[in-house]
Design a protein around this motif. Structure first.
Motif, PDB file in Angstrom:
ATOM      1  N   ASP A 112     -13.068  -4.927  -0.017  1.00 36.59           N
ATOM      2  CA  ASP A 112     -12.170  -5.994   0.432  1.00 36.59           C
ATOM      3  C   ASP A 112     -11.556  -5.552   1.755  1.00 36.59           C
ATOM      4  N   TRP A 113     -12.342  -5.647   2.828  1.00 33.95           N
ATOM      5  CA  TRP A 113     -11.884  -5.180   4.118  1.00 33.95           C
ATOM      6  C   TRP A 113     -10.815  -6.083   4.719  1.00 33.95           C
ATOM      7  N   ASN A 144      -7.729  -4.577   3.223  1.00 36.17           N
ATOM      8  CA  ASN A 144      -7.621  -3.187   3.659  1.00 36.17           C
ATOM      9  C   ASN A 144      -7.223  -3.087   5.130  1.00 36.17           C
ATOM     10  N   LYS A 145      -7.829  -3.922   5.951  1.00 37.30           N
ATOM     11  CA  LYS A 145      -7.690  -3.792   7.410  1.00 37.30           C
ATOM     12  C   LYS A 145      -6.797  -4.856   8.044  1.00 37.30           C
ATOM     13  N   SER A 181      -5.337   1.091   8.089  1.00 38.66           N
ATOM     14  CA  SER A 181      -6.083   0.815   6.867  1.00 38.66           C
ATOM     15  C   SER A 181      -5.234   1.090   5.638  1.00 38.66           C
ATOM     16  N   ALA A 182      -5.311   0.190   4.659  1.00 37.73           N
ATOM     17  CA  ALA A 182      -4.629   0.358   3.367  1.00 37.73           C
ATOM     18  C   ALA A 182      -5.671   0.788   2.351  1.00 37.73           C
ATOM     19  N   ARG A 183      -5.780   2.089   2.151  1.00 33.46           N
ATOM     20  CA  ARG A 183      -6.910   2.614   1.391  1.00 33.46           C
ATOM     21  C   ARG A 183      -6.901   2.228  -0.084  1.00 33.46           C
ATOM     22  N   ASP A 184      -5.706   1.970  -0.640  1.00 31.27           N
ATOM     23  CA  ASP A 184      -5.640   1.699  -2.074  1.00 31.27           C
ATOM     24  C   ASP A 184      -5.851   0.233  -2.418  1.00 31.27           C
ATOM     25  N   ILE A 185      -6.071  -0.627  -1.415  1.00 28.47           N
ATOM     26  CA  ILE A 185      -6.445  -2.007  -1.713  1.00 28.47           C
ATOM     27  C   ILE A 185      -7.760  -2.362  -1.019  1.00 28.47           C
ATOM     28  N   SER A 186      -8.599  -1.366  -0.828  1.00 23.44           N
ATOM     29  CA  SER A 186      -9.859  -1.560  -0.104  1.00 23.44           C
ATOM     30  C   SER A 186     -10.973  -2.077  -0.993  1.00 23.44           C
ATOM     31  N   LYS A 187     -10.759  -2.103  -2.312  1.00 20.66           N
ATOM     32  CA  LYS A 187     -11.778  -2.587  -3.242  1.00 20.66           C
ATOM     33  C   LYS A 187     -11.112  -3.434  -4.312  1.00 20.66           C
ATOM     34  N   THR A 214       0.820  -1.212   0.000  1.00 19.53           N
ATOM     35  CA  THR A 214       0.000   0.000   0.000  1.00 19.53           C
ATOM     36  C   THR A 214       0.852   1.259   0.000  1.00 19.53           C
TER      37      THR A 214
END
Length: 287
Positions: free
Chosen positions: A176-177, A180-181, A155-161, A116
């Motif tokens: 994709d929590w 992300n988390k 949180s990794a915001r750029d791999i959240s979806k 991320t």
């Protein structure tokens, strides 16, 4: 565990993890093994001090049993929902985090740079379960809580979806929590678990505040009164799905001011502080 106020922690002593109560500048060891759930599930009188150690001579660990489950609540403050452009959920919206995600007070967050470039913070108030709990009600939910601690939901915001099918402007994306988390060492918990009747009274009154500071600058500050779902509602809902066990942790949601809303992400060397009113401040750095 409702007849005394105290701070309970996990400590590393000569290579051995023990459970102890803070006593000023000292630690009273109450369990010579790494069995936090056992201590949480019994009255303090069942665990008299076995020995006293200077706090300077022990290493403070995250107050999280390696076998515990960690649950977190998404979109549970009105202002955070507004900054995320999300409507309030109809019931508590939950996700899971693994014990390996967490470092303790004074530790170094792993920015996981290979995964991320948008590593974010979320300061929260977490409750720790003290007794097994199934189908709790709003009226009795807090009877199963041993205490609280500060919590950072990294949180990794750029791999959240993730795109369903071919990625692009017309693609459908799914949250994709877990990715992300769920990054190892990307979140924090601690410093200790604050237990006792005063803490439970403040939880019941929703009088606690959460404050997050990044490099000394306040970036989040909110009262639990602004939560969409109370702690009691969260526990009642979650325990209707599964049995909660001693040592399980439930983070109750983050207020407004997260990094993605500010376009300000964590970088190497940053200092992150999360303070719950009346508790010691959780402080970590980004490694």
């Amino acid at each position: 565990m409702n007849n005394a106020n105290f701070h309970l922690g996990r400590y590393l002593v000569n290579g051995q993890t023990v459970i102890g109560r803070r006593a000023g500048d000292c630690i009273d060891v109450v369990c010579e093994n790494d069995d936090l759930p056992l201590v949480l599930g019994n009255p303090p009188s069942d665990f008299p001090a076995k020995r006293r150690l200077a706090a300077a001579d022990v290493q403070l660990l995250a107050p999280l049993d390696p076998r515990a489950r960690v649950f977190a609540i998404a979109i549970n403050y009105h202002a955070h929902g507004a900054e995320a452009k999300a409507q309030p959920p109809k019931r508590p919206l939950m996700f899971y985090k693994a014990p390996s995600n967490f470092v303790g007070h004074g530790g170094r967050l792993n920015p996981n740079k290979q995964l991320t470039a948008k590593f974010d913070y979320e300061g929260e108030i977490a409750v720790v379960i003290g007794r097994s709990c199934k189908n709790a009600t709003v009226d009795n939910a807090l009877d199963f809580v041993a205490g609280i601690c500060a919590f950072d939901d990294g949180s990794a915001r750029d791999i959240s979806k993730v795109a369903l099918g071919q990625a692009g402007p017309t693609a459908t994306y799914w949250p994709d929590w877990t990715a992300n988390k769920g990054l190892d060492g990307g979140s924090a918990l601690g410093p200790t678990i604050a237990c006792g009747p005063d803490i439970l009274a403040q939880l019941r009154a929703r009088s606690l505040h959460i404050t997050t500071r990044l490099n000394g600058e306040q970036v989040q500050h909110e009262s639990m009164r602004e939560m969409i779902f109370s702690t009691e509602q969260i526990i009642a809902t979650l325990s209707s799905y599964m049995t909660l066990l001693p040592g399980d942790v439930i983070a109750t949601g983050t207020p407004a001011g997260v990094g993605v809303a500010r376009n300000r992400f964590l970088t190497t060397g940053d200092t992150l502080e999360i303070e719950v009113s009346g508790l010691d401040t959780l402080r970590v750095t980004v490694g």
